[in-house]
Design an enzyme around this catalytic site. Structure first.
Site, short mmCIF file in Angstrom:
data_model
loop_
_atom_site.label_atom_id
_atom_site.label_comp_id
_atom_site.label_asym_id
_atom_site.label_seq_id
_atom_site.Cartn_x
_atom_site.Cartn_y
_atom_site.Cartn_z
CE1 TYR A 1 43.85 4.29 65.79
CE2 TYR A 1 45.04 2.26 65.38
CZ TYR A 1 44.33 3.07 66.23
OH TYR A 1 44.11 2.70 67.52
CG ASP B 1 36.17 -0.14 68.00
OD1 ASP B 1 35.69 0.87 67.45
OD2 ASP B 1 37.41 -0.37 68.01
CB CYS B 2 32.74 2.34 71.77
SG CYS B 2 34.39 2.76 72.37
CG HIS C 1 26.54 2.56 73.79
ND1 HIS C 1 27.30 2.13 74.85
CD2 HIS C 1 25.32 1.95 73.95
CE1 HIS C 1 26.60 1.32 75.62
NE2 HIS C 1 25.39 1.19 75.10
CG ASP D 1 42.12 4.96 68.84
OD1 ASP D 1 41.42 4.14 68.22
OD2 ASP D 1 43.36 4.85 68.98
CG HIS E 1 31.98 3.23 76.14
ND1 HIS E 1 32.06 2.26 75.18
CD2 HIS E 1 30.66 3.58 76.20
CE1 HIS E 1 30.86 2.00 74.69
NE2 HIS E 1 30.00 2.81 75.29
#
Length: 299
Positions: free
Chosen positions: A92, A202-203, A269, A221, A257
């Site tokens: 990343y 984050d999710c 989540h 991601d 999501h």
């Protein structure tokens, strides 16, 4: 440069470019990093801007490897090697303050420990606190003594309590564990766009870390995670606990999501800015009509 370095702070934020941080973000750029101070002073609007304006890419944990491609002033353009992404075949990409990185130093060991507690203290040999680290931080390790394990860090040999870590060998990274059980310890943790630590997820960072803790390395991601594992029917009767649930705003949109099926029609989540990690009844949620794909990571 293409040199191998490691994160030298509890968790370093990987920014989109050196101009992304604002004045309010200065505590996140320091060495040592001041994560609690940074997050405490962010307003809802300032947190929201991290995603809406694309200021943050991801985060890296203490000791996590990066490749430095370029140095511009006080900033390093890096590749987070342990976070698979279609953005770069090596990992990343993004930018990190150079002061938060240190040159990698090899140590010969066949065993490692992974922080299993939500947060844990790395200790000096004297037993004094040195640095607080996040869940899923990994260290090469040595002998155990008096309820503590010797660990190799970017700052040399330190100690950590045996109750805060789990020992493993690299080959074990191929085995599947119980990510749902791991994830429930984070219920109530505030969402953070780009977050990859026990200071906020984050999710997709949440899902990434739950499976990482069980020895499975997923892409970073959600749009890449949706291509992993095997497809499962959208019929809920065929779902198993741990299956990944993917959502999009409409038929033409990309996945936006991801959550994890928790059984009994529920989903675990990390929802969105201003909310916290939660377990909800999917059918009565705003996500019910947006479900587009279900994937199973492990049989």
């Amino acid at each position: 440069m293409n040199e191998r370095w490691v994160c030298a702070v509890s968790a370093a934020t990987v920014w989109s470019d050196p101009n992304s941080p604002r004045l309010v973000d200065l505590p996140a750029l320091n060495y040592p990093v001041q994560l609690e101070k940074w997050l405490a002073q962010l307003s809802f609007e300032e947190r929201l801007a991290l995603s809406d304006k694309g200021q943050i890419q991801t985060q890296i944990l203490y000791g996590e490897s990066v490749i430095i491609d370029e140095v511009v002033g006080d900033w390093a353009k890096v590749i987070a090697c342990r976070q698979p992404s279609r953005k770069d075949p090596r990992g990343y990409p993004g930018w990190v303050p150079l002061v938060q990185l240190s040159a990698a130093k090899k140590v010969h060991t066949e065993e490692f420990v992974r922080v299993s507690a939500r947060k844990a203290w790395v200790l000096e040999e004297s037993g004094d606190p040195f640095l607080r680290v996040s869940f899923n931080t990994i260290f090469p390790c040595g002998k155990q003594q008096d309820g503590r394990t010797h660990i190799w860090t970017p700052h040399g040999w330190k100690l950590i309590s045996n109750t805060d870590v789990k020992r493993f060998k690299p080959i074990e990274e191929l085995s599947c564990g119980k990510p749902l059980t791991v994830g429930k310890q984070f219920l109530g943790l505030p969402y953070l766009w780009g977050g990859m630590s026990a200071w906020g997820f984050d999710c997709s960072g949440f899902i990434f870390n739950l499976w990482k803790a069980c020895g499975v390395l997923l892409p970073r991601d959600a749009s890449d995670q949706e291509k992993t594992g095997i497809p499962v029917s959208l019929n809920q009767t065929e779902w198993r606990q741990g299956d990944l649930l993917f959502f999009r705003e409409d038929e033409d949109a990309i996945v936006s999501h991801v959550g994890m099926y928790a059984g009994n029609g529920q989903m675990l989540h990390a929802p969105s800015t201003g909310k916290s990690v939660e377990q909800i009844q999917l059918a009565s949620s705003i996500y019910a009509d947006k479900l587009c794909r279900v994937r199973r990571v492990c049989e």
